[in-house]
Design an enzyme around this catalytic site. Structure first.
Site, PDB file in Angstrom:
ATOM      1  N   SER A 135      -9.578   1.365   3.000  1.00 41.82           N
ATOM      2  CA  SER A 135      -8.961   2.743   1.633  1.00 41.82           C
ATOM      3  C   SER A 135      -7.783   1.481   1.011  1.00 41.82           C
ATOM      4  O   SER A 135      -6.951   2.063   0.255  1.00 41.82           O
ATOM      5  CB  SER A 135      -8.223   3.200   2.462  1.00 41.82           C
ATOM      6  OG  SER A 135      -7.509   3.359   3.358  1.00 41.82           O
ATOM      7  N   SER A 185      -9.741   0.103   7.129  1.00 34.36           N
ATOM      8  CA  SER A 185      -8.925   0.187   5.397  1.00 34.36           C
ATOM      9  C   SER A 185      -8.481  -1.155   4.708  1.00 34.36           C
ATOM     10  O   SER A 185      -8.548  -1.470   3.865  1.00 34.36           O
ATOM     11  CB  SER A 185      -8.583   0.665   5.557  1.00 34.36           C
ATOM     12  OG  SER A 185      -8.174   2.201   5.508  1.00 34.36           O
ATOM     13  N   LYS A 218       0.757  -1.444   0.119  1.00 35.06           N
ATOM     14  CA  LYS A 218      -0.154   0.183  -0.042  1.00 35.06           C
ATOM     15  C   LYS A 218       0.798   1.246  -0.173  1.00 35.06           C
ATOM     16  O   LYS A 218       2.111   1.702   0.706  1.00 35.06           O
ATOM     17  CB  LYS A 218      -1.194  -0.084   1.206  1.00 35.06           C
ATOM     18  CG  LYS A 218      -2.138   1.009   0.998  1.00 35.06           C
ATOM     19  CD  LYS A 218      -2.270   0.982   2.673  1.00 35.06           C
ATOM     20  CE  LYS A 218      -3.783   1.688   2.234  1.00 35.06           C
ATOM     21  NZ  LYS A 218      -4.754   1.759   3.376  1.00 35.06           N
TER      22      LYS A 218
HETATM   23  N1  GLN Z   1     -13.157   4.958   6.349  1.00 36.26           N
HETATM   24  C1  GLN Z   1     -12.286   4.755   7.386  1.00 36.26           C
HETATM   25  C2  GLN Z   1     -11.449   6.944   6.785  1.00 36.26           C
HETATM   26  O1  GLN Z   1     -11.671   7.058   6.435  1.00 36.26           O
HETATM   27  C3  GLN Z   1     -11.423   3.893   7.069  1.00 36.26           C
HETATM   28  C4  GLN Z   1     -10.085   4.946   7.172  1.00 36.26           C
HETATM   29  C5  GLN Z   1      -9.207   3.558   7.227  1.00 36.26           C
HETATM   30  O2  GLN Z   1      -8.868   2.128   7.946  1.00 36.26           O
HETATM   31  N2  GLN Z   1      -7.622   4.079   6.510  1.00 36.26           N
HETATM   32  O3  GLN Z   1     -11.105   7.024   8.622  1.00 36.26           O
END
Ligand code: GLN
Length: 481
Positions: free
Chosen positions: A149, A173, A74
């Site tokens: 994400s 994410s 990532k």
């Molecule tokens: N969707 C969540 C956010 O936008 C989690 C994202 C994540 O785990 N990085 O914060």
């Protein structure tokens, strides 16, 4: 596509050429319409593969746990010499001078880094649509999101554009894209895996974790990631008798036998199931009944504070983000455009041009929540709710070995469907964020599908019980269907 366990076996036996495998995967990546990767590491990967082919018989190489295994990283994780952008314009062209600890660990174990995967900008999102580099598409339906994400990582595995991947999980994410793409992903206990070299979004919540096509591969990768690191002071120093070999500690027993889960106590918190779509609810109950049929027991329970989890999570995450992202000012890090004027003008211009809409929204809201006069009303209150939620999980996990629930309340939605309405995107995280607030470990694995779109089962255990999660998940993977 071979699993990581199979790749290692084939290479160690001398049955497969690592270089050929890497070429095959790059051919697939280069033909792909999915947009899984932001940056490819092709030449270095081929070079590393040649090295593996030449030296796989040497004793030192034979001991490597991920010898020759292709892995996607990532783009929130620092890789020396490879562009690392966090999917933001503000970090375009940034080449870290050092590796994250997890990258060092992967290299020591012989893994081959294919490239950096697409994601929501600075990990903020659940659909991989906030990336400066355009959205990634779901391999099961190109008109749908892969989740986020870590969407690029999940889609790459599902489409055979990598064997393993790293994701990071602040509020879901890893698990959300695992669920939407039909793969397996694990968020470790907070403090289990080093965060050194992970570009921070909300550091009290996030962990780097493994993503793979099977539970066994997930366990194998977790074992490598759990390397001790003096440079991350939030990493817990585990006692010496803690399990260190996640693959072997439970592999020596025939875990596919019913005995592996006999007597296991599963808790099913109603709050996580209510509000799910009917097909998701059905698949998750089917999974729970499969466990029950083989000797596990389940009870339904209530965790009332979960109703406040989303609000608390977004307040804490945005507050931390507003502080963490202050370093991207064009001087210390980031894009430098136009001519330099006075400090305020330059700083504002660079940040206005460099950050996307969602990131700006969160910096503004987070700054507000931390400001004098509102701190007590918002941030501090959210921290109190966080403590209540943590206690609620600890309580539930005293009388249950694991908790089971849907990872996401629905299957992958259409590209463009939610991105215009940020609140509807935040709501999608209703089942994942509380786990990060509590700091407990959690895995998402496939448990069915609806019209060809995967559904994810989320299992949660108490702190540092990754072993219990993997055991239950492995048993289910081998016995379901
Ligand atoms: N969707 C969540 C956010 O936008 C989690 C994202 C994540 O785990 N990085 O914060």
């Amino acid at each position: 596509m071979l699993t990581a366990v199979e790749v290692v076996e084939e290479i160690k036996r001398g049955n497969s050429s690592c270089e050929e495998l890497i070429h095959r995967i790059f051919e697939r990546i280069e033909r792909s319409e999915l947009n899984c990767y932001i940056t490819l590491n092709k030449e270095a990967a081929i070079e590393d593969a040649r090295d593996v082919d030449k030296r796989h018989e040497e004793e030192k190489y034979r001991q490597k746990k991920l010898l020759g295994v292709p892995i996607a990283i990532k783009d929130s994780i620092s890789t020396r010499g490879i562009q690392t952008t966090c999917a933001s314009k503000i970090l375009m062209g940034y080449i870290p001078p050092y590796n994250a600890t997890v990258i060092e660990a992967l290299k020591n174990e012989g893994a081959i880094i294919l490239g950096k995967t697409n994601m929501d900008e600075f990990c903020m999102g659940s659909s991989t649509e906030t990336s400066y580099f355009g959205p990634t598409k779901n391999p099961h339906d190109l008109t749908r999101v892969p989740g986020g994400s870590s969407g690029g990582s999940a889609a790459a595995i599902a489409a055979g554009e990598s064997v393993l991947a790293l994701g990071s999980d602040t509020g879901g994410s890893i698990r959300c894209p695992a669920s939407f793409c039909g793969i397996t992903g694990l968020k470790p206990t907070y403090g289990f895996v080093s965060r050194y070299g992970l570009i921070a979004y909300a550091n009290s919540l996030e962990q780097i974790g493994p993503m793979a096509s099977t539970v066994m591969d997930t366990a194998l990768l977790l074992e490598v990631l759990a390397a001790k690191d003096e440079r991350d002071s939030t990493q817990i120093k585990l006692p010496n008798n803690a399990p260190t070999n996640y693959r072997c500690s439970w592999l020596d027993v025939p875990r596919t036998e019913p005995a592996a889960i006999k007597g296991m106590r599963i808790g099913v918190p109603r709050e996580f199931i209510e509000g799910s779509s009917p097909e998701v609810e059905r698949s998750v109950w089917d999974a729970i009944h499969t466990f029950e049929d083989f000797g596990a027991t389940y009870t339904e329970l209530r965790m009332r504070n979960l109703n406040y989890a989303l609000a608390a999570y977004y307040l804490i995450a945005m507050s931390e983000a507003s502080s963490n992202l202050a370093r991207f000012d064009g001087l210390r890090y980031g894009l430098r455009t136009g001519k330099d004027e006075d400090w305020h003008t330059t700083f504002s211009r660079i940040r206005s041009e460099g950050f996307g809409e969602e990131v700006k929204r969160r910096i503004i809201l987070g700054t507000y929540a931390l400001s004098a006069g509102y701190y007590g009303k918002y941030y501090l209150k959210a921290l109190k709710v966080r403590t209540l939620i943590k206690h609620e999980f600890e309580e539930a996990l005293k009388s249950h070995d694991i908790l089971a629930m849907p990872t996401m309340p629905f299957v992958a939605f259409k590209l463009g469907e939610r991105i215009k309405d940020p609140l509807s995107l935040y709501l999608a995280d209703v089942n994942t964020v509380s786990v990060n607030l509590a700091g407990v470990p959690s895995i998402s694995l496939p448990c069915g599908s609806s019209h060809g779109l995967p559904i994810g089962l989320q299992l949660v255990a108490t702190h540092f019980e990754e072993d219990a999660l993997l055991r239950a998940a492995y048993w289910y993977e081998q016995n379901a269907h």
